[in-house]
Scaffold this motif. Structure first.
Motif, PDB file in Angstrom:
ATOM      1  N   ILE A  13      36.316  -1.806  17.844  1.00  0.00           N
ATOM      2  CA  ILE A  13      34.535  -0.854  17.818  1.00  0.00           C
ATOM      3  C   ILE A  13      35.202  -1.229  19.244  1.00  0.00           C
ATOM      4  N   ASP A  34      32.902 -10.483  25.667  1.00  0.00           N
ATOM      5  CA  ASP A  34      34.365 -10.933  24.323  1.00  0.00           C
ATOM      6  C   ASP A  34      34.902 -12.346  24.453  1.00  0.00           C
ATOM      7  N   PRO A  81      37.528  -8.153  11.524  1.00  0.00           N
ATOM      8  CA  PRO A  81      37.098  -6.662  10.330  1.00  0.00           C
ATOM      9  C   PRO A  81      37.388  -6.892   8.628  1.00  0.00           C
TER      10      PRO A  81
HETATM   11  P1  NAI Z   1      37.704  -5.999  15.728  1.00  0.00           P
HETATM   12  O1  NAI Z   1      38.763  -7.445  15.727  1.00  0.00           O
HETATM   13  O2  NAI Z   1      38.890  -5.122  16.619  1.00  0.00           O
HETATM   14  O3  NAI Z   1      37.417  -7.019  17.079  1.00  0.00           O
HETATM   15  C1  NAI Z   1      36.205  -8.017  17.800  1.00  0.00           C
HETATM   16  C2  NAI Z   1      36.251  -8.483  18.389  1.00  0.00           C
HETATM   17  O4  NAI Z   1      35.381  -9.505  18.619  1.00  0.00           O
HETATM   18  C3  NAI Z   1      37.506  -9.531  18.790  1.00  0.00           C
HETATM   19  O5  NAI Z   1      37.697  -8.481  19.767  1.00  0.00           O
HETATM   20  C4  NAI Z   1      37.426 -10.286  19.456  1.00  0.00           C
HETATM   21  O6  NAI Z   1      37.696 -10.868  20.150  1.00  0.00           O
HETATM   22  C5  NAI Z   1      35.869 -10.284  19.201  1.00  0.00           C
HETATM   23  N1  NAI Z   1      34.836 -11.658  19.469  1.00  0.00           N
HETATM   24  C6  NAI Z   1      35.297 -12.876  18.143  1.00  0.00           C
HETATM   25  N2  NAI Z   1      34.231 -14.249  18.381  1.00  0.00           N
HETATM   26  C7  NAI Z   1      33.226 -13.682  19.874  1.00  0.00           C
HETATM   27  C8  NAI Z   1      32.443 -13.750  20.274  1.00  0.00           C
HETATM   28  N3  NAI Z   1      31.467 -15.248  19.136  1.00  0.00           N
HETATM   29  N4  NAI Z   1      31.800 -13.956  20.876  1.00  0.00           N
HETATM   30  C9  NAI Z   1      32.268 -12.604  21.842  1.00  0.00           C
HETATM   31  N5  NAI Z   1      33.403 -11.908  20.898  1.00  0.00           N
HETATM   32  C10 NAI Z   1      33.859 -11.979  20.087  1.00  0.00           C
HETATM   33  O7  NAI Z   1      37.246  -5.696  15.230  1.00  0.00           O
HETATM   34  P2  NAI Z   1      36.084  -4.339  14.934  1.00  0.00           P
HETATM   35  O8  NAI Z   1      37.127  -3.660  13.979  1.00  0.00           O
HETATM   36  O9  NAI Z   1      35.816  -4.115  16.031  1.00  0.00           O
HETATM   37  O10 NAI Z   1      35.040  -5.204  14.126  1.00  0.00           O
HETATM   38  C11 NAI Z   1      33.880  -5.601  14.380  1.00  0.00           C
HETATM   39  C12 NAI Z   1      33.219  -5.943  13.284  1.00  0.00           C
HETATM   40  O11 NAI Z   1      32.473  -4.959  12.853  1.00  0.00           O
HETATM   41  C13 NAI Z   1      33.899  -6.633  12.243  1.00  0.00           C
HETATM   42  O12 NAI Z   1      32.690  -7.351  12.212  1.00  0.00           O
HETATM   43  C14 NAI Z   1      33.679  -5.138  11.306  1.00  0.00           C
HETATM   44  O13 NAI Z   1      33.503  -5.721   9.526  1.00  0.00           O
HETATM   45  C15 NAI Z   1      32.370  -4.455  11.907  1.00  0.00           C
HETATM   46  N6  NAI Z   1      32.272  -3.195  11.610  1.00  0.00           N
HETATM   47  C16 NAI Z   1      31.298  -2.408  11.463  1.00  0.00           C
HETATM   48  C17 NAI Z   1      30.843  -1.605  11.028  1.00  0.00           C
HETATM   49  C18 NAI Z   1      29.588  -0.904  10.343  1.00  0.00           C
HETATM   50  O14 NAI Z   1      29.019   0.381   9.939  1.00  0.00           O
HETATM   51  N7  NAI Z   1      28.238  -1.428  10.454  1.00  0.00           N
HETATM   52  C19 NAI Z   1      31.341  -0.418  10.434  1.00  0.00           C
HETATM   53  C20 NAI Z   1      32.687  -0.758  11.241  1.00  0.00           C
HETATM   54  C21 NAI Z   1      33.113  -2.594  11.273  1.00  0.00           C
END
Ligand code: NAI
Length: 328
Positions: A13, A34, A81
Motif C-alpha cells: 500500500i 519504513d 497483511p
Molecule cells: P506490506 O507487507 O506490503 O507492507 C507493510 C509495510 O510495513 C512493509 O514495507 C513493512 O516493512 C512495513 N513495516 C513493518 N513494521 C513497520 C514499522 N514498525 N514501522 C514502519 N513500517 C513497518 O502490507 P500492505 O499490503 O501494504 O498492508 C499494510 C496494512 O494495511 C496491513 O495491516 C493490511 O491488513 C492493511 N490494510 C488495510 C486496509 C483498510 O481498508 N484499512 C485495506 C488493505 C490492507
C-alpha cells in the motif's frame, strides 16, 4: 506548507500511496518511513517533476522521529497483511505493537498531526492509537481517523454494477460500523441518488461489500491483500481531509472515529453503545467537524446488520484498549 508522512511506505500500500501523494499539489513535503527500503522508494519518487520534496527514513528510533517531526498528516499502512484463510483480527498480535510504537512517536514529535490508520485490524488499531495519545495527553479525537474508505469505494463499484450506473462515483453509498467482515454495514436505503437493489440480490451484495477484501486475498494467493485499491482509497480520504483543512466546505467521507469527542458523535455513541464507530464525517480545518447521524429510518435488514456489527465491534474495541493498558 503541508508535510505528509507515510509509515510503512515501502510496502504494497505504502508505495502506490506515496506515489499518489507525490503527485498531489496539496503536499509540499513527503516523508517516507519504513523499516526497510525507504531510501530507494524516496530516490525513485524524487525524480518525478511534481511539487513535493521527498525524503526517506529508516530506524533506529531517530529515523521515525525525524520522519514524523512536525507532520501535518501521518498515514499508517505499516504492518503485515492477510494471507488466504486469515481474518483481519488474526493480524492483531503483530500489528498492534507496530501501530502502538508509531503512535508513540507521533504523539511526541507531531502531536497536532491528522493521523490516518490503515493497518488492520482497524477496529482495534484505532482504539489502540486513541489510548496511546490519551496517555501522552495529546488526544484530539477530531484528528484521529480509521480509514474505512475502501469499503465505500467497493460499495460504490458493486452497487453501480447492479443498478447499471456507468460512473460509480456519481453514487454516494454510506457504509457504517467497523472495518472487518460483519462489522461492515452498507446502508443501501441511504444511497444518493436513491437506488433499488432487487430483493434477490440484496444478501449477496451485502456479503460482497463485507467480504470483498477476501476476493483480493484469494486472487493474490498468498501475496497479500488489497494494495492498489487501498492506496486509492487512502489517498481519496487524505485528499478530502487536506482540502477541508484548507477551507473547502461540504466534504464528507465516512471514517472510524472516537465518536464522543466529535460534535454530533455523543448521541450516536449513546444510540449504538460503542464509542468507536464509522459514520459519515463532515471534514473541516480541525479534521472531523461533525459526525452525521444516518442511523434513523433503517430497514429491518439494516437494523439486523447493525446489531451484529455492534456486537463484534465491542470485543474488537476492548481488545485494543486492553492491549495498551495491560500489554501481553
Ligand atoms: P506490506 O507487507 O506490503 O507492507 C507493510 C509495510 O510495513 C512493509 O514495507 C513493512 O516493512 C512495513 N513495516 C513493518 N513494521 C513497520 C514499522 N514498525 N514501522 C514502519 N513500517 C513497518 O502490507 P500492505 O499490503 O501494504 O498492508 C499494510 C496494512 O494495511 C496491513 O495491516 C493490511 O491488513 C492493511 N490494510 C488495510 C486496509 C483498510 O481498508 N484499512 C485495506 C488493505 C490492507
Amino acid at each position: 506548507m503541508v508535510k505528509a508522512v507515510v509509515a510503512g511506505a515501502a510496502g504494497g500500500i505504502g508505495q502506490p500511496l506515496s506515489l499518489l501523494l507525490k503527485l498531489s499539489p496539496l503536499v509540499d513535503e513527503l516523508s517516507l518511513y519504513d523499516v526497510v527500503n525507504t531510501p530507494g522508494v524516496a530516490a525513485d519518487l524524487s525524480h518525478i517533476s511534481s511539487n513535493a520534496k521527498v525524503s526517506g527514513f529508516l530506524p533506529p528510533n531517530e529515523g521515525a522521529k525525524a520522519a514524523f517531526k512536525d507532520a501535518d498528516i501521518i498515514i499508517i499502512p505499516a504492518g503485515v497483511p492477510r494471507k488466504p484463510g486469515m481474518t483481519r483480527d488474526d493480524l492483531f498480535n503483530i500489528n498492534a505493537g507496530i501501530v502502538k510504537g508509531l503512535i508513540e512517536v507521533a504523539a511526541e514529535v507531531a502531536p497536532k498531526a491528522f493521523i490516518l490508520v490503515i493497518s488492520n485490524p482497524v477496529n482495534s488499531t484505532v482504539p489502540i492509537s486513541a489510548e496511546v495519545l490519551k496517555g501522552k495527553g495529546v488526544f484530539d479525537p477530531r484528528r484521529l481517523f480509521g480509514v474505512t474508505t475502501l469499503d465505500i469505494v467497493r460499495a460504490e463499484t458493486f452497487v453501480a454494477e447492479i443498478v447499471g450506473k456507468s460512473n460509480p462515483q456519481e453514487l454516494t453509498v454510506p457504509v457504517v460500523g467497523g472495518h472487518s467482515g460483519e462489522t461492515i454495514v452498507p446502508l443501501f436505503s441511504k444511497v444518493t441518488p436513491a437506488v433499488t437493489i432487487p430483493d434477490d440480490k440484496y444478501d449477496a451484495l451485502v456479503n460482497r461489500v463485507q467480504f470483498g477484501g477476501d476476493e483480493v486475498v484469494k486472487a493474490k494467493d498468498g501475496a497479500g491483500s488489497a494494495t492498489l485499491s487501498m492506496a486509492y482509497a487512502g489517498y481519496r480520504f487524505a485528499e478530502k481531509l487536506l482540502k477541508a483543512a484548507k477551507g473547502a466546505k461540504g466534504l464528507v467521507e465516512p471514517s472510524y472515529v472516537y465518536l464522543p469527542g466529535i460534535p454530533g458523535g455523543e448521541e450516536i455513541a449513546k444510540k449504538t453503545g460503542v464509542e468507536f464507530f464509522s459514520v459519515p464525517i463532515e471534514l473541516g480545518p480541525n479534521g472531523a467537524e461533525k459526525a452525521i447521524d444516518i442511523l434513523g429510518d433503517l430497514t429491518d435488514k439494516e437494523k439486523a446488520l447493525l446489531e451484529t456489527a455492534i456486537k463484534g465491534l465491542k470485543g474488537n474495541i476492548q481488545k485494543g484498549v486492553d492491549f495498551v493498558h495491560s500489554p501481553p
